[in-house]
Design a protein around this motif. Sequence first.
Motif, mmCIF file in Angstrom:
data_model
loop_
_atom_site.group_PDB
_atom_site.id
_atom_site.type_symbol
_atom_site.label_atom_id
_atom_site.label_comp_id
_atom_site.label_asym_id
_atom_site.label_seq_id
_atom_site.Cartn_x
_atom_site.Cartn_y
_atom_site.Cartn_z
ATOM 1 N N LYS A 177 -4.595 4.478 -7.634
ATOM 2 C CA LYS A 177 -3.922 4.230 -6.353
ATOM 3 C C LYS A 177 -3.961 2.734 -6.054
ATOM 4 O O LYS A 177 -4.963 2.070 -6.322
ATOM 5 C CB LYS A 177 -4.590 5.030 -5.233
ATOM 6 N N TRP A 178 -2.868 2.245 -5.485
ATOM 7 C CA TRP A 178 -2.728 0.805 -5.279
ATOM 8 C C TRP A 178 -2.217 0.485 -3.873
ATOM 9 O O TRP A 178 -1.446 1.251 -3.297
ATOM 10 C CB TRP A 178 -1.746 0.212 -6.300
ATOM 11 N N ALA A 179 -2.659 -0.660 -3.371
ATOM 12 C CA ALA A 179 -2.086 -1.241 -2.154
ATOM 13 C C ALA A 179 -1.531 -2.616 -2.521
ATOM 14 O O ALA A 179 -2.237 -3.430 -3.128
ATOM 15 C CB ALA A 179 -3.145 -1.375 -1.061
ATOM 16 N N VAL A 180 -0.266 -2.834 -2.204
ATOM 17 C CA VAL A 180 0.349 -4.151 -2.404
ATOM 18 C C VAL A 180 0.382 -4.835 -1.049
ATOM 19 O O VAL A 180 1.027 -4.351 -0.112
ATOM 20 C CB VAL A 180 1.773 -4.032 -2.991
ATOM 21 N N LEU A 181 -0.347 -5.945 -0.921
ATOM 22 C CA LEU A 181 -0.500 -6.641 0.358
ATOM 23 C C LEU A 181 0.391 -7.883 0.386
ATOM 24 O O LEU A 181 0.282 -8.746 -0.489
ATOM 25 C CB LEU A 181 -1.960 -7.036 0.566
ATOM 26 N N ILE A 182 1.252 -7.963 1.397
ATOM 27 C CA ILE A 182 2.237 -9.049 1.473
ATOM 28 C C ILE A 182 1.889 -9.950 2.651
ATOM 29 O O ILE A 182 1.913 -9.523 3.808
ATOM 30 C CB ILE A 182 3.666 -8.501 1.630
ATOM 31 N N HIS A 183 1.576 -11.188 2.339
ATOM 32 C CA HIS A 183 1.069 -12.105 3.359
ATOM 33 C C HIS A 183 2.171 -12.691 4.246
ATOM 34 O O HIS A 183 3.369 -12.567 3.966
ATOM 35 C CB HIS A 183 0.262 -13.225 2.708
ATOM 36 N N GLY A 184 1.733 -13.366 5.298
ATOM 37 C CA GLY A 184 2.647 -13.977 6.242
ATOM 38 C C GLY A 184 2.847 -15.458 5.990
ATOM 39 O O GLY A 184 2.375 -16.018 4.995
ATOM 40 N N PHE A 185 3.565 -16.107 6.892
ATOM 41 C CA PHE A 185 3.788 -17.549 6.819
ATOM 42 C C PHE A 185 2.451 -18.289 6.793
ATOM 43 O O PHE A 185 1.478 -17.875 7.421
ATOM 44 C CB PHE A 185 4.592 -18.030 8.039
ATOM 45 N N MET A 186 2.406 -19.404 6.058
ATOM 46 C CA MET A 186 1.241 -20.283 5.981
ATOM 47 C C MET A 186 0.020 -19.600 5.368
ATOM 48 O O MET A 186 -1.098 -20.066 5.501
ATOM 49 C CB MET A 186 0.879 -20.847 7.364
ATOM 50 N N GLY A 206 -10.613 3.508 -1.992
ATOM 51 C CA GLY A 206 -10.358 3.794 -3.396
ATOM 52 C C GLY A 206 -9.027 3.286 -3.909
ATOM 53 O O GLY A 206 -8.573 3.708 -4.978
ATOM 54 N N TYR A 207 -8.411 2.367 -3.169
ATOM 55 C CA TYR A 207 -7.142 1.777 -3.590
ATOM 56 C C TYR A 207 -7.395 0.400 -4.207
ATOM 57 O O TYR A 207 -8.019 -0.461 -3.577
ATOM 58 C CB TYR A 207 -6.195 1.614 -2.396
ATOM 59 N N ASN A 208 -6.914 0.201 -5.437
ATOM 60 C CA ASN A 208 -6.894 -1.153 -5.985
ATOM 61 C C ASN A 208 -5.929 -1.978 -5.156
ATOM 62 O O ASN A 208 -5.012 -1.443 -4.528
ATOM 63 C CB ASN A 208 -6.419 -1.138 -7.439
ATOM 64 N N VAL A 209 -6.100 -3.278 -5.181
ATOM 65 C CA VAL A 209 -5.254 -4.168 -4.375
ATOM 66 C C VAL A 209 -4.553 -5.189 -5.255
ATOM 67 O O VAL A 209 -5.185 -5.834 -6.097
ATOM 68 C CB VAL A 209 -6.101 -4.893 -3.306
ATOM 69 N N LEU A 210 -3.250 -5.320 -5.052
ATOM 70 C CA LEU A 210 -2.480 -6.428 -5.605
ATOM 71 C C LEU A 210 -2.033 -7.276 -4.426
ATOM 72 O O LEU A 210 -1.340 -6.788 -3.528
ATOM 73 C CB LEU A 210 -1.258 -5.935 -6.383
ATOM 74 N N ALA A 211 -2.449 -8.539 -4.409
ATOM 75 C CA ALA A 211 -2.099 -9.453 -3.322
ATOM 76 C C ALA A 211 -1.352 -10.648 -3.907
ATOM 77 O O ALA A 211 -1.968 -11.647 -4.298
ATOM 78 C CB ALA A 211 -3.349 -9.903 -2.576
ATOM 79 N N PRO A 212 -0.022 -10.565 -4.002
ATOM 80 C CA PRO A 212 0.744 -11.659 -4.607
ATOM 81 C C PRO A 212 0.911 -12.853 -3.670
ATOM 82 O O PRO A 212 0.901 -12.698 -2.446
ATOM 83 C CB PRO A 212 2.105 -11.005 -4.899
#
Length: 399
Positions: A104-113, A131-137
Amino acid sequence: MKNKVRQRYMAFSCVVALVIVNIFSFVLIYKETNEFLSLIPSQKEAVTYQQRVEQLSLLGGPTKDETVNITAETAGSVLGSNQRVSLSGNIYYADMANGERSNKWAVLIHGFMMTGELMANAVGQMYLDQGYNVLAPDLRGAGNSQGKTGMGYSESLDIWDWLTFLNMNYSVDEIIVHGISLGGATTLQLWSQKEQGRDLVSQHVTGLVDDCGYTSMTGIIEGLLSVPDGIQQLSEMLNLPELPSLYELIGRENVKKFLINFVGVGLNESNFDYDQDTFATGRAFSDVPILVIHGTSDTTVPYNNSVTVINEAKNRNLKATFWSVEGQPHAFIVAGINKQQYRNQIINFVNEVTKNPIDSSQLPSNNGDSSNTVIAITSKVEELFNGMLDIIRQIFPKR
């Protein structure tokens, strides 16, 4: 008799000495901890979005396990070869009790700055603990990724590529996409993204979280221009030291030209009106539930953006949940405000949308939330310090 008095005196002296040593130790720890916390703006002081972002870098977060890179192929195909840039992301693995890798995965999308790392600092542990792996691009133009901001649309094409990357290179059962601010706008754009006949369901996305995202590029610019410090906010958000005069930005057509020609969002006259508006006529959305979060006192992305999202979801018979947070500013979770309530909302949403729940006995037992740890330690030190003072008062009562 004298020996007993002497023994009692020595025992009393030892107790006093121990108390004094402990007091000095606790004072030193308390002082150092407060000096650290003094570097971090308080919730009341962190009134600007930029201050809240700076706070994240001081608090820290989970430790990344991998750095991965991809090429923005979809943006290159849809918007032109100049949008085919190199993108970087960080991966964090959930520490499962059985030692196996979670699918299971969470893709985290950041904000400005922000960067992917700062986004993981803000909310990553909430997912890791479930229990979720994280991808933070790093979005284009941020961190170690190339290019420049596309204000949400080109970023949504990039997130599509990241979803493809996960599905091709890892065991993937379910994915939740969670965006804040610009990341929220990107998440909304992604909601209607379809490539080669495939939608988000085909990418194993089971849920979306939109935290204070805006529904159109022109809307966010016009909204910022209507508040006193809007020009300054706009300059900081887009990393543009020089902006056109306010007169040149008045009116929808001028804002459109500004975004196309000055900011360079990757769109042109022919596709701008359709692609910049999340709910443009003709868009079809994936049947994926969404959690919408917004503080009512947001002066960066007006609260009514999220009201629009909920209404549009209702009109399209899409499942949407709205957590409206009274009196809170833009991206309040970035400052750790209402963190436990935020965490509870995420946990509830994860439990609602998951199709294959993880056995609770296999969930990670640790909690790596460093900001909560620091606050808890400070509170405990203060409690112990006050306890020592009470002991001193009892031994040496006022006369």
